[in-house]
Design an enzyme around this catalytic site. Structure first.
Site, PDB file in Angstrom:
ATOM      1  CB  SER A 125      -0.817   0.624   0.991  1.00 48.54           C
ATOM      2  OG  SER A 125      -1.585   1.259   0.948  1.00 48.54           O
ATOM      3  CE1 TYR A 149      -3.592  -2.676   5.355  1.00 47.61           C
ATOM      4  CE2 TYR A 149      -3.671  -0.366   4.662  1.00 47.61           C
ATOM      5  CZ  TYR A 149      -3.525  -1.105   4.410  1.00 47.61           C
ATOM      6  OH  TYR A 149      -3.737  -2.009   3.442  1.00 47.61           O
ATOM      7  CE  LYS A 153      -1.818  -4.982   3.705  1.00 48.47           C
ATOM      8  NZ  LYS A 153      -1.331  -5.765   3.179  1.00 48.47           N
TER       9      LYS A 153
HETATM   10  P1  NAD Z   1     -10.980  -7.062   1.430  1.00 50.64           P
HETATM   11  O1  NAD Z   1     -11.322  -6.596   2.921  1.00 50.64           O
HETATM   12  O2  NAD Z   1     -12.223  -6.812   0.736  1.00 50.64           O
HETATM   13  O3  NAD Z   1     -10.210  -8.458   1.267  1.00 50.64           O
HETATM   14  C1  NAD Z   1      -9.617  -9.136   1.668  1.00 50.64           C
HETATM   15  C2  NAD Z   1      -9.642 -11.218   1.879  1.00 50.64           C
HETATM   16  O4  NAD Z   1      -9.107 -11.215   2.775  1.00 50.64           O
HETATM   17  C3  NAD Z   1     -11.734 -10.670   2.688  1.00 50.64           C
HETATM   18  O5  NAD Z   1     -12.518 -11.408   2.016  1.00 50.64           O
HETATM   19  C4  NAD Z   1     -11.134 -10.903   4.140  1.00 50.64           C
HETATM   20  O6  NAD Z   1     -12.233 -12.291   4.298  1.00 50.64           O
HETATM   21  C5  NAD Z   1     -10.026 -12.115   3.248  1.00 50.64           C
HETATM   22  N1  NAD Z   1      -8.929 -11.932   4.857  1.00 50.64           N
HETATM   23  C6  NAD Z   1      -8.848 -11.303   5.682  1.00 50.64           C
HETATM   24  N2  NAD Z   1      -8.020 -12.151   7.115  1.00 50.64           N
HETATM   25  C7  NAD Z   1      -7.850 -13.321   6.138  1.00 50.64           C
HETATM   26  C8  NAD Z   1      -6.987 -14.235   7.334  1.00 50.64           C
HETATM   27  N3  NAD Z   1      -6.500 -14.030   8.353  1.00 50.64           N
HETATM   28  N4  NAD Z   1      -7.351 -15.152   6.075  1.00 50.64           N
HETATM   29  C9  NAD Z   1      -8.253 -15.315   4.977  1.00 50.64           C
HETATM   30  N5  NAD Z   1      -8.512 -15.062   4.737  1.00 50.64           N
HETATM   31  C10 NAD Z   1      -8.389 -13.228   5.251  1.00 50.64           C
HETATM   32  O7  NAD Z   1      -9.989  -6.012   1.211  1.00 50.64           O
HETATM   33  P2  NAD Z   1      -9.510  -5.514  -0.685  1.00 50.64           P
HETATM   34  O8  NAD Z   1      -9.532  -4.072  -0.187  1.00 50.64           O
HETATM   35  O9  NAD Z   1      -9.345  -6.275  -1.472  1.00 50.64           O
HETATM   36  O10 NAD Z   1      -7.566  -5.316  -0.171  1.00 50.64           O
HETATM   37  C11 NAD Z   1      -7.045  -6.782  -0.552  1.00 50.64           C
HETATM   38  C12 NAD Z   1      -5.706  -6.424  -0.261  1.00 50.64           C
HETATM   39  O11 NAD Z   1      -5.534  -5.306  -0.425  1.00 50.64           O
HETATM   40  C13 NAD Z   1      -5.503  -6.480   1.211  1.00 50.64           C
HETATM   41  O12 NAD Z   1      -4.429  -6.973   2.429  1.00 50.64           O
HETATM   42  C14 NAD Z   1      -5.190  -4.551   1.340  1.00 50.64           C
HETATM   43  O13 NAD Z   1      -4.515  -4.632   3.033  1.00 50.64           O
HETATM   44  C15 NAD Z   1      -4.976  -4.042   0.056  1.00 50.64           C
HETATM   45  N6  NAD Z   1      -4.904  -3.138   0.112  1.00 50.64           N
HETATM   46  C16 NAD Z   1      -6.001  -2.545   0.403  1.00 50.64           C
HETATM   47  C17 NAD Z   1      -6.249  -0.681   0.172  1.00 50.64           C
HETATM   48  C18 NAD Z   1      -8.035  -0.703  -0.315  1.00 50.64           C
HETATM   49  O14 NAD Z   1      -7.777   0.777   0.074  1.00 50.64           O
HETATM   50  N7  NAD Z   1      -8.989  -1.140  -0.623  1.00 50.64           N
HETATM   51  C19 NAD Z   1      -5.211  -0.063  -0.305  1.00 50.64           C
HETATM   52  C20 NAD Z   1      -3.948  -0.669  -0.826  1.00 50.64           C
HETATM   53  C21 NAD Z   1      -3.619  -2.174  -0.451  1.00 50.64           C
HETATM   54  C1  WQD Z   2      -9.705  10.037   0.892  1.00 53.12           C
HETATM   55  C2  WQD Z   2      -9.879  11.330   1.263  1.00 53.12           C
HETATM   56  C3  WQD Z   2      -9.969  12.663   3.162  1.00 53.12           C
HETATM   57  C4  WQD Z   2     -13.401   9.740   4.194  1.00 53.12           C
HETATM   58  C5  WQD Z   2      -6.861   4.828   3.040  1.00 53.12           C
HETATM   59  C6  WQD Z   2      -5.805   4.008   3.872  1.00 53.12           C
HETATM   60  C7  WQD Z   2      -5.088   3.467   3.463  1.00 53.12           C
HETATM   61  C8  WQD Z   2      -4.931   2.931   1.700  1.00 53.12           C
HETATM   62  C9  WQD Z   2      -6.631   3.594   0.549  1.00 53.12           C
HETATM   63  C10 WQD Z   2      -4.696   0.415   2.483  1.00 53.12           C
HETATM   64  C11 WQD Z   2      -8.972  11.754   1.766  1.00 53.12           C
HETATM   65  C12 WQD Z   2     -11.360  12.384   2.538  1.00 53.12           C
HETATM   66  C13 WQD Z   2     -12.736  10.250   3.523  1.00 53.12           C
HETATM   67  C14 WQD Z   2     -15.083  10.352   4.205  1.00 53.12           C
HETATM   68  C15 WQD Z   2     -13.312  12.612   3.471  1.00 53.12           C
HETATM   69  N1  WQD Z   2      -6.108   1.778   2.314  1.00 53.12           N
HETATM   70  N2  WQD Z   2     -12.615  11.761   3.488  1.00 53.12           N
HETATM   71  N3  WQD Z   2     -14.650  11.210   4.275  1.00 53.12           N
HETATM   72  O1  WQD Z   2      -6.887   7.913   3.815  1.00 53.12           O
HETATM   73  O2  WQD Z   2      -6.556   7.795   1.312  1.00 53.12           O
HETATM   74  O3  WQD Z   2      -6.473   5.926   2.535  1.00 53.12           O
HETATM   75  O4  WQD Z   2      -7.446   4.040   2.490  1.00 53.12           O
HETATM   76  O5  WQD Z   2      -4.063   0.440   2.480  1.00 53.12           O
HETATM   77  O6  WQD Z   2      -3.546   2.852   3.753  1.00 53.12           O
HETATM   78  O7  WQD Z   2      -4.948   5.485   4.384  1.00 53.12           O
HETATM   79  O8  WQD Z   2      -8.740   6.734   1.513  1.00 53.12           O
HETATM   80  O9  WQD Z   2     -10.732   6.890   0.715  1.00 53.12           O
HETATM   81  O10 WQD Z   2      -9.872   7.153   3.504  1.00 53.12           O
HETATM   82  O11 WQD Z   2      -9.948   9.410   1.945  1.00 53.12           O
HETATM   83  O12 WQD Z   2     -13.503  13.978   3.534  1.00 53.12           O
HETATM   84  O13 WQD Z   2     -16.054  10.193   5.257  1.00 53.12           O
HETATM   85  O14 WQD Z   2     -11.437  11.712   1.324  1.00 53.12           O
HETATM   86  O15 WQD Z   2      -9.607  13.519   4.154  1.00 53.12           O
HETATM   87  O16 WQD Z   2      -8.431  13.715   1.513  1.00 53.12           O
HETATM   88  P1  WQD Z   2      -7.251   7.976   2.375  1.00 53.12           P
HETATM   89  P2  WQD Z   2      -9.768   7.691   2.025  1.00 53.12           P
END
Ligand code: NAD
Ligand code: WQD
Length: 342
Positions: A125, A149, A153
């Site tokens: 991330s 978190y 990562k």
């Molecule tokens: P999500 O929660 O929809 O998907 C994660 C999946 O992993 C879920 O289906 C959950 O049930 C499963 N899971 C959690 N813990 C587990 C465990 N111990 N064993 C087996 N399964 C497990 O989230 P997502 O948005 O699809 O994210 C997927 C990956 O991408 C995550 O690793 C997340 O950290 C990373 N990521 C997400 C974002 C984002 O904003 N969505 C951004 C950067 C990185």
């Molecule tokens: C986006 C913008 C908020 C919600 C987070 C995690 C990051 C990654 C992605 C996994 C910002 C604003 C948000 C709301 C708002 N996840 N906002 N009202 O913060 O960039 O990233 O999700 O890896 O680790 O930190 O994304 O969608 O929460 O926010 O005004 O109710 O929207 O301040 O400017 P962010 P976000």
């Protein structure tokens, strides 16, 4: 064609990944404990692709279950999405984040070593960069996560770097995602957060569909053109296509590699609200409130390394991201498992 294990494959990004893999002709094995998802997403994946996949309701920390999966299938590669991702919850429950994300990744890598499978793509991330002062963010920026978190990562990235260094057979891709949004064009799969959404686009979408009265905009006093925070939103389909390119890249390049997956363009909160209103034809009420602690004013990627090395570039803009979220949200206003879901 290969057999690929997708951990966390029932989740938001993982389910879109399964569609892309199945459509490319691969065999797909999904492992997910369903802690933040529904198996109905996988039924939808099978409907979209008209293909079937192998699902195991298993925790990635369960060594015996992993052993069985690696013994059952001849796996070529592993795409590791399983983990917890809510920043606020990681502050109140850090142990659970270290357990699911760090211990879970360790158990997975141990099972891979035992089975002789050495190709891995890890969902990292942009949060590993913390709060950089300069933009755009390149992969060579210093890391420095500011919440548990993000720490998990970075710990996994470091662990995988050491593991790759211990044996030249490893081929590992660390993909640092910016802000994944959007949904599959069918409207059959999408992001389905439990409870109150933490992220902007799912919140906007729930306001548009009438589930929530208004959005709280976390301040309009940032040093940006309209005062609201700027982020690099990337369509989930572009994101998973980046993983396909990473798998191809690993076939040509052993070792460990890191790439940003973003568009290189930032949009403000108010721009996202307007784009969503245009896509949905609904008004999105909002109120400006205090800043959210830990939020940066601006964050966007330099995606040049991914373009150069992976041959990948994001294609979809925010209009398309919002249209696809709206199609999903209007189809499943209360999520997969709700009584009103189709
Ligand atoms: P999500 O929660 O929809 O998907 C994660 C999946 O992993 C879920 O289906 C959950 O049930 C499963 N899971 C959690 N813990 C587990 C465990 N111990 N064993 C087996 N399964 C497990 O989230 P997502 O948005 O699809 O994210 C997927 C990956 O991408 C995550 O690793 C997340 O950290 C990373 N990521 C997400 C974002 C984002 O904003 N969505 C951004 C950067 C990185
Ligand atoms: C986006 C913008 C908020 C919600 C987070 C995690 C990051 C990654 C992605 C996994 C910002 C604003 C948000 C709301 C708002 N996840 N906002 N009202 O913060 O960039 O990233 O999700 O890896 O680790 O930190 O994304 O969608 O929460 O926010 O005004 O109710 O929207 O301040 O400017 P962010 P976000």
């Amino acid at each position: 064609m290969s057999t690929i294990l997708v951990t966390g494959g029932a989740g938001y990004i993982g389910s879109h990944m399964c569609v892309e893999l199945l459509q490319a002709g691969h065999e797909v094995v999904v492992l997910d404990n369903l802690s933040n998802s529904s198996a109905r997403s996988l039924e939808a994946v099978e409907r979209i692709t008209q293909r079937s996949l192998h699902f195991h309701e298993v925790d990635v920390r369960d060594t015996d279950a992993l052993r069985k999966i690696f013994a059952t299938y001849e796996l070529e590669s592993v795409l590791h999405f399983a983990g917890l991702k809510a920043v606020g919850e990681s502050v109140s429950e850090p142990a659970s984040y270290y357990d699911n994300n760090v211990v879970g990744s360790l158990r997975l890598v141990e099972a891979m070593m035992e089975a002789g499978v050495h190709n891995l793509v890890f969902s990292s991330s942009a949060t590993v960069y913390g709060m950089p002062e300069e933009m755009p963010i390149t992969e060579s920026f210093q890391t420095g996560p500011i919440n548990p978190y993000g720490q998990t990562k970075l710990h996994v990235e470091q662990m995988l770097t050491d593991i790759a260094g211990s044996n030249p057979d490893w081929r590992i891709s660390l993909l640092r995602y910016f802000n994944p949004v959007g949904a599959h064009a069918s409207g059959e799969i999408g992001e389905n957060p439990n409870g109150i959404p933490n992220n902007l686009v799912p919140f906007i979408s729930q306001v548009a569909v009438g589930r929530r009265p208004h959005l709280n905009v976390f301040s309009d006093d940032y040093p940006t053109p309209d005062g609201t925070g700027i982020r690099d939103y990337i369509h989930v389909v572009d994101l998973v296509r980046g993983h396909m390119k990473a798998l191809e890249f690993l076939r040509r390049n052993p070792g460990i590699h890191v790439h940003n997956l973003g568009t290189g363009r930032g949009y403000s909160v108010l721009e996202m609200i307007r784009a969503f209103e245009a896509a949905s034809g609904r008004q999105v009420e909002y109120r400006v409130v205090e800043r959210r602690p830990g939020d940066a004013a601006v964050s966007y990627a330099d995606p040049a390394k991914a373009e150069r090395e992976l041959g990948w570039k994001a294609e979809f803009g925010i209009e398309r991201m919002c249209e696809d979220v709206w199609r999903w949200q209007s189809h499943y206003p209360n999520g997969f498992d709700a009584a009103d879901s189709p």
